[in-house]
Design a protein around this motif. Structure first.
Motif, PDB file in Angstrom:
ATOM      1  N   PRO A   8      69.906  57.000  41.617  1.00  0.00           N
ATOM      2  CA  PRO A   8      69.075  56.584  40.475  1.00  0.00           C
ATOM      3  C   PRO A   8      67.841  57.461  40.264  1.00  0.00           C
ATOM      4  O   PRO A   8      67.178  57.375  39.232  1.00  0.00           O
ATOM      5  CB  PRO A   8      68.673  55.147  40.824  1.00  0.00           C
ATOM      6  N   TYR A   9      67.547  58.320  41.231  1.00  0.00           N
ATOM      7  CA  TYR A   9      66.437  59.272  41.136  1.00  0.00           C
ATOM      8  C   TYR A   9      66.393  59.973  39.781  1.00  0.00           C
ATOM      9  O   TYR A   9      65.321  60.209  39.225  1.00  0.00           O
ATOM     10  CB  TYR A   9      66.618  60.301  42.262  1.00  0.00           C
ATOM     11  N   GLU A  11      68.086  59.129  36.863  1.00  0.00           N
ATOM     12  CA  GLU A  11      68.602  58.372  35.717  1.00  0.00           C
ATOM     13  C   GLU A  11      67.730  58.489  34.471  1.00  0.00           C
ATOM     14  O   GLU A  11      68.226  58.628  33.371  1.00  0.00           O
ATOM     15  CB  GLU A  11      68.766  56.895  36.093  1.00  0.00           C
ATOM     16  N   HIS A  12      66.429  58.391  34.651  1.00  0.00           N
ATOM     17  CA  HIS A  12      65.544  58.355  33.476  1.00  0.00           C
ATOM     18  C   HIS A  12      64.596  59.550  33.457  1.00  0.00           C
ATOM     19  O   HIS A  12      63.517  59.479  32.865  1.00  0.00           O
ATOM     20  CB  HIS A  12      64.750  57.046  33.469  1.00  0.00           C
ATOM     21  N   ARG A  13      64.998  60.643  34.090  1.00  0.00           N
ATOM     22  CA  ARG A  13      64.126  61.809  34.153  1.00  0.00           C
ATOM     23  C   ARG A  13      64.604  62.889  33.188  1.00  0.00           C
ATOM     24  O   ARG A  13      65.797  63.157  33.067  1.00  0.00           O
ATOM     25  CB  ARG A  13      64.076  62.364  35.578  1.00  0.00           C
ATOM     26  N   LYS A  14      63.648  63.497  32.531  1.00  0.00           N
ATOM     27  CA  LYS A  14      63.940  64.591  31.606  1.00  0.00           C
ATOM     28  C   LYS A  14      64.123  65.889  32.395  1.00  0.00           C
ATOM     29  O   LYS A  14      63.351  66.187  33.314  1.00  0.00           O
ATOM     30  CB  LYS A  14      62.786  64.735  30.612  1.00  0.00           C
ATOM     31  N   TYR A  40      63.441  68.546  37.285  1.00  0.00           N
ATOM     32  CA  TYR A  40      63.052  67.482  36.368  1.00  0.00           C
ATOM     33  C   TYR A  40      61.566  67.544  36.037  1.00  0.00           C
ATOM     34  O   TYR A  40      60.757  68.049  36.818  1.00  0.00           O
ATOM     35  CB  TYR A  40      63.398  66.115  36.974  1.00  0.00           C
TER      36      TYR A  40
END
Length: 257
Positions: A8-9, A11-14, A40
């Motif tokens: 999940p590291y 998952e929401h990183r650009k 990232y």
């Protein structure tokens, strides 16, 4: 061992920096062999590998100090270019400019970028506060301790709000006490500014202490052998059993031959 792809590291990183098929040859010598990875936004990434594997060449290609033989580097989806992007570099040797004061060292990159004078002063004042050197603003590098001089270099590079800050074993020549101090300083500044940092080190303990993620390079011709997520709370403790386990794991992956 989990990677960013199955953790999940990410998952929401650009994705800030994308490296595709990075290859570097010197004549017939293949040093870097089709390396692919992402960095990232706001990540503190460490790169480790055996001595002589090409870590510095790797960083020099990322910074575009030397040309790639093949491949591409994208920053925010655009080919990396000094005319568009701020890519800063902290070298192994302390590189404060000796004829400039502390404050003028910090201003140096900002003036190269031709920013408005008011913004230069605002950023300079902020960095003097962040690195705790306001009292020493008119000192020259030779009047400072080694740790203070390295803080000047770090402040100069963070001041330009780099798209990517590259650090090539910047604490390798310092004694252990200074290294620990500057590692904590780096973490504090990185968290406060939200910068994206790629840090090369031969010191596995340093990598575990600093990194959110570690890339392990193979011997030449270098590829990405493995990536390791360092999912440990901060401040990290060297005697934490999970810290010790990760240190031993990464060490064994480098000593695979």
């Amino acid at each position: 061992m989990e990677t960013a792809a199955n953790h999940p590291y990410a998952e929401h990183r650009k994705i800030k920096v994308q490296v595709e098929n990075l290859t570097k040859c010197y004549g017939d010598l293949l040093v870097l062999d089709k390396i692919n990875f992402e960095i990232y936004q706001g990540e503190l990434l460490c790169i480790v590998g055996p001595t002589g594997c090409g870590k510095t060449t790797f960083l020099n290609c990322l910074s575009q100090f030397i040309p790639m033989t093949e491949g591409s580097i994208l920053v925010d989806g655009v080919p990396a270019s000094p005319e568009i992007h701020n890519i800063a570099f902290v070298f192994q040797e302390v590189s404060a400019i000796p004829w400039l004061t502390v404050e003028d060292n910090i201003r140096f990159g900002l003036r190269i970028k031709r920013l408005p004078e008011a913004e230069i002063e605002q950023r300079t004042e902020r960095m003097l506060d962040i690195v705790g050197l306001r009292k020493y603003r008119t000192y020259y590098p030779q009047q400072l301790s080694a740790s203070m001089e390295q803080r000047v270099v770090i402040a100069r590079n963070f001041a330009i709000n780099p798209d990517l800050l590259l650090m090539d074993e910047p604490y390798g020549q310092l004694d252990v006490k200074l290294r620990y101090y500057l590692e904590d300083e780096l973490i504090r500044i990185w968290k406060e500014l939200g910068s994206t940092v790629a840090f090369i080190t031969h010191n596995i303990e340093e990598a575990i202490y600093l990194a959110e993620r570690i890339l392990i390079l193979s011997p030449k011709p270098s590829t990405i052998k493995e990536e390791v997520i360092v999912d440990l709370p901060r401040p990290r403790q060297y005697d934490d059993p999970e810290f010790v386990r990760l240190r031993e794991y990464v060490t064994e992956r480098i000593k695979w031959w």
